[in-house]
Enzyme design. Sequence first.
Site, short mmCIF file in Angstrom:
data_model
loop_
_atom_site.label_atom_id
_atom_site.label_comp_id
_atom_site.label_asym_id
_atom_site.label_seq_id
_atom_site.Cartn_x
_atom_site.Cartn_y
_atom_site.Cartn_z
N ARG A 8 13.98 -35.32 -44.47
CA ARG A 8 14.77 -35.05 -45.55
C ARG A 8 14.69 -35.52 -46.87
NH1 ARG A 8 20.11 -36.51 -42.35
NH2 ARG A 8 18.50 -38.07 -41.92
N LYS A 37 22.53 -47.29 -25.44
CA LYS A 37 23.26 -46.74 -26.63
C LYS A 37 24.11 -45.75 -26.61
CE LYS A 37 19.59 -48.01 -30.10
NZ LYS A 37 18.95 -47.41 -31.06
N HIS A 90 18.34 -29.30 -37.55
CA HIS A 90 17.53 -29.38 -36.35
C HIS A 90 16.94 -27.97 -36.02
CE1 HIS A 90 19.60 -33.06 -35.26
NE2 HIS A 90 18.53 -33.54 -35.67
N SER A 149 23.14 -35.62 -37.91
CA SER A 149 24.02 -35.66 -36.58
C SER A 149 24.86 -36.82 -37.01
CB SER A 149 23.38 -36.22 -35.62
OG SER A 149 22.21 -35.07 -35.18
#
Length: 166
Positions: free
Chosen positions: A93, A43, A19, A131
């Site tokens: 990615r 969440k 990031h 992450s």
Amino acid sequence: MSDKVGLFAGSFDPVTNGHLDLIKRASLLFDKLYVGIFYNQEKQGLFDIPSRKAMLEAAVSQFDNVEVITARDSLAVSIARSLGVTQLVRGLRNAQDFEYEAKMAFFNRELAEEIETVFLLTAPEWLYVSSSGMRELIHFKVDISAYVPEAVVKEVEKKFENNPKI
């Protein structure tokens, strides 16, 4: 000529060096870059929003034109409009990221045609860093210092020093 303003949005739970590399590169493309922690209150993340924001602010403090914001239950294009953003920044990615991000770019363009989406390819050394991968390594108490900014390492140590169960 108007300012170029970008918004790089994500959950950053936690922020990774991948990031940070994208933020660094994006900061060179814009007069102002917002890095937005977007979250859904329904969440549960590993780190609460104030912790994520503190880690991210520490990680980007070297960039004069970067500002960290938070947004709850909001569309990125809605926040982008309110901030005068001209481009949304997204990192890619792999092909799976591309499929997801292309779909999001389509809808963002439908909702706000004046805001362009810009894709940055992840640097090869960060292709496999995510992450979710960091959360798994944290769960198993693996050293993540090679993959995340120092602020994340310190937060992990603080959060879990007296809690043997993560």
